[in-house]
Design a protein around this motif. Structure first.
Motif, PDB file in Angstrom:
ATOM      1  N   PHE A  63       0.978  -0.730  -0.245  1.00 44.12           N
ATOM      2  CA  PHE A  63       0.308   0.078  -0.150  1.00 44.12           C
ATOM      3  C   PHE A  63       0.888   0.958   0.452  1.00 44.12           C
ATOM      4  CE2 PHE A  63      -2.271   3.134   2.268  1.00 44.12           C
ATOM      5  CZ  PHE A  63      -3.196   3.171   1.432  1.00 44.12           C
ATOM      6  N   VAL A  64       0.827   1.904  -0.788  1.00 43.25           N
ATOM      7  CA  VAL A  64       1.555   3.245  -0.995  1.00 43.25           C
ATOM      8  C   VAL A  64       0.768   4.785  -0.173  1.00 43.25           C
ATOM      9  CG1 VAL A  64       2.330   5.482  -2.139  1.00 43.25           C
ATOM     10  CG2 VAL A  64       1.776   2.421  -3.893  1.00 43.25           C
ATOM     11  N   GLU A  65       1.398   4.953   0.858  1.00 39.19           N
ATOM     12  CA  GLU A  65       1.258   6.263   1.528  1.00 39.19           C
ATOM     13  C   GLU A  65       1.461   7.297   0.758  1.00 39.19           C
ATOM     14  OE1 GLU A  65       2.538   4.977   4.952  1.00 39.19           O
ATOM     15  OE2 GLU A  65       1.779   3.487   5.206  1.00 39.19           O
ATOM     16  N   ASP A  66       2.841   7.592   0.104  1.00 36.50           N
ATOM     17  CA  ASP A  66       3.451   9.011  -0.519  1.00 36.50           C
ATOM     18  C   ASP A  66       3.750   8.556  -1.572  1.00 36.50           C
ATOM     19  OD1 ASP A  66       6.090   8.223  -0.237  1.00 36.50           O
ATOM     20  OD2 ASP A  66       6.127   8.218   1.834  1.00 36.50           O
ATOM     21  N   LYS A  67       4.517   9.947  -2.251  1.00 39.85           N
ATOM     22  CA  LYS A  67       4.817   9.774  -3.480  1.00 39.85           C
ATOM     23  C   LYS A  67       5.920   9.352  -3.521  1.00 39.85           C
ATOM     24  CE  LYS A  67       2.725  13.707  -5.223  1.00 39.85           C
ATOM     25  NZ  LYS A  67       2.322  15.723  -5.562  1.00 39.85           N
ATOM     26  N   GLU A  68       7.028   9.975  -2.620  1.00 39.39           N
ATOM     27  CA  GLU A  68       8.036   9.188  -2.397  1.00 39.39           C
ATOM     28  C   GLU A  68       8.302   7.871  -2.584  1.00 39.39           C
ATOM     29  OE1 GLU A  68      12.377  10.089  -3.108  1.00 39.39           O
ATOM     30  OE2 GLU A  68      10.411  10.906  -3.063  1.00 39.39           O
ATOM     31  N   GLU A  69       7.614   7.131  -2.256  1.00 39.27           N
ATOM     32  CA  GLU A  69       6.963   5.957  -2.392  1.00 39.27           C
ATOM     33  C   GLU A  69       6.556   4.838  -3.347  1.00 39.27           C
ATOM     34  OE1 GLU A  69       4.876   1.680   0.518  1.00 39.27           O
ATOM     35  OE2 GLU A  69       5.483   4.166   0.746  1.00 39.27           O
ATOM     36  N   LEU A  70       5.624   5.671  -3.965  1.00 38.70           N
ATOM     37  CA  LEU A  70       5.276   5.685  -5.196  1.00 38.70           C
ATOM     38  C   LEU A  70       6.268   5.511  -6.576  1.00 38.70           C
ATOM     39  CD1 LEU A  70       2.795   4.762  -7.013  1.00 38.70           C
ATOM     40  CD2 LEU A  70       2.391   7.328  -7.488  1.00 38.70           C
ATOM     41  N   ARG A  71       6.767   6.824  -6.304  1.00 40.23           N
ATOM     42  CA  ARG A  71       8.581   6.773  -7.010  1.00 40.23           C
ATOM     43  C   ARG A  71       9.285   5.912  -7.317  1.00 40.23           C
ATOM     44  NH1 ARG A  71       8.883  12.595  -7.374  1.00 40.23           N
ATOM     45  NH2 ARG A  71      10.235  12.661  -5.416  1.00 40.23           N
ATOM     46  N   HIS A  72       9.265   4.895  -6.263  1.00 40.13           N
ATOM     47  CA  HIS A  72      10.847   4.380  -5.573  1.00 40.13           C
ATOM     48  C   HIS A  72       9.790   2.828  -5.938  1.00 40.13           C
ATOM     49  CE1 HIS A  72      12.338   1.025  -2.936  1.00 40.13           C
ATOM     50  NE2 HIS A  72      13.148   1.566  -3.890  1.00 40.13           N
ATOM     51  N   LEU A  73       8.709   2.534  -6.069  1.00 44.11           N
ATOM     52  CA  LEU A  73       8.162   1.070  -6.358  1.00 44.11           C
ATOM     53  C   LEU A  73       8.166   1.265  -7.871  1.00 44.11           C
ATOM     54  CD1 LEU A  73       5.312   0.762  -3.825  1.00 44.11           C
ATOM     55  CD2 LEU A  73       7.349  -0.304  -4.240  1.00 44.11           C
ATOM     56  N   VAL A  74       7.701   2.814  -8.743  1.00 42.46           N
ATOM     57  CA  VAL A  74       7.451   2.423  -9.924  1.00 42.46           C
ATOM     58  C   VAL A  74       9.037   2.863 -10.483  1.00 42.46           C
ATOM     59  CG1 VAL A  74       7.053   4.399 -11.693  1.00 42.46           C
ATOM     60  CG2 VAL A  74       5.877   4.215 -10.437  1.00 42.46           C
ATOM     61  N   GLN A  75       9.944   2.821 -10.391  1.00 42.13           N
ATOM     62  CA  GLN A  75      11.174   2.486 -10.822  1.00 42.13           C
ATOM     63  C   GLN A  75      11.266   1.451 -10.818  1.00 42.13           C
ATOM     64  OE1 GLN A  75      12.967   5.286 -11.708  1.00 42.13           O
ATOM     65  NE2 GLN A  75      14.894   4.237 -12.302  1.00 42.13           N
ATOM     66  N   ILE A  76      10.815   0.047  -9.360  1.00 44.63           N
ATOM     67  CA  ILE A  76      11.767  -1.265  -9.698  1.00 44.63           C
ATOM     68  C   ILE A  76      10.855  -1.775 -10.747  1.00 44.63           C
ATOM     69  CG2 ILE A  76      10.772  -3.125  -8.015  1.00 44.63           C
ATOM     70  CD1 ILE A  76      11.686  -1.385  -6.096  1.00 44.63           C
ATOM     71  N   GLU A  77       9.892  -1.336 -10.129  1.00 46.48           N
ATOM     72  CA  GLU A  77       8.552  -1.638 -12.226  1.00 46.48           C
ATOM     73  C   GLU A  77       9.801  -1.837 -13.274  1.00 46.48           C
ATOM     74  OE1 GLU A  77       6.048  -3.770 -11.959  1.00 46.48           O
ATOM     75  OE2 GLU A  77       5.772  -3.852  -9.401  1.00 46.48           O
ATOM     76  N   LYS A  78      10.068  -0.352 -13.477  1.00 41.09           N
ATOM     77  CA  LYS A  78      10.895  -0.423 -14.823  1.00 41.09           C
ATOM     78  C   LYS A  78      12.181  -0.962 -15.016  1.00 41.09           C
ATOM     79  CE  LYS A  78       9.908   4.599 -14.977  1.00 41.09           C
ATOM     80  NZ  LYS A  78      10.497   5.920 -15.606  1.00 41.09           N
ATOM     81  N   MET A  79      12.884  -1.875 -13.542  1.00 40.42           N
ATOM     82  CA  MET A  79      13.451  -2.557 -14.301  1.00 40.42           C
ATOM     83  C   MET A  79      13.462  -3.697 -14.584  1.00 40.42           C
ATOM     84  SD  MET A  79      16.109  -0.616 -12.760  1.00 40.42           S
ATOM     85  CE  MET A  79      17.396  -0.836 -11.586  1.00 40.42           C
TER      86      MET A  79
END
Length: 103
Positions: A7-23
């Motif tokens: 569960f994503v709580e903030d924008k920073e966490e969302l960016r982190h998960l999006v970056q992982i998904e890209k990888m």
């Protein structure tokens, strides 16, 4: 574990998960190369680094228990195994900024 488990709580966490998904969407060889770059940057001990041979051994150990196992390795199953059991967890340990360095 995968990114859908969070569960994503903030924008920073969302960016982190999006970056992982890209990888994880990169071809497997490129994703592994990025992981190796991160491990080199962080000076991870060689005994703790990802190796394809260890992943293959773990995959085969898991597959031997399957009744339908015929001794061969299905590439898609092997790729999925590496992503689910190794890459996501290892990429998650790095910050967005560290992941962004190798993208």
């Amino acid at each position: 574990m995968n990114s859908n488990d969070f569960f994503v709580e903030d924008k920073e966490e969302l960016r982190h998960l999006v970056q992982i998904e890209k990888m994880l969407k990169l071809p497997l060889v490129q994703a592994i190369e990025r992981l190796k770059q991160l491990e080199n940057i962080q000076n991870i001990d060689h005994s703790e680094r990802f190796t394809l041979s260890n992943a293959r051994f773990a995959f085969l150990n898991e597959m031997v228990d399957e009744p339908s196992f015929e001794g061969g390795i299905d590439r898609k199953e092997f790729r999925d195994f590496i992503v689910e059991n190794y890459l996501f967890d290892r990429f998650f340990k790095y910050s967005y900024q560290e992941l962004n360095q190798v993208c």
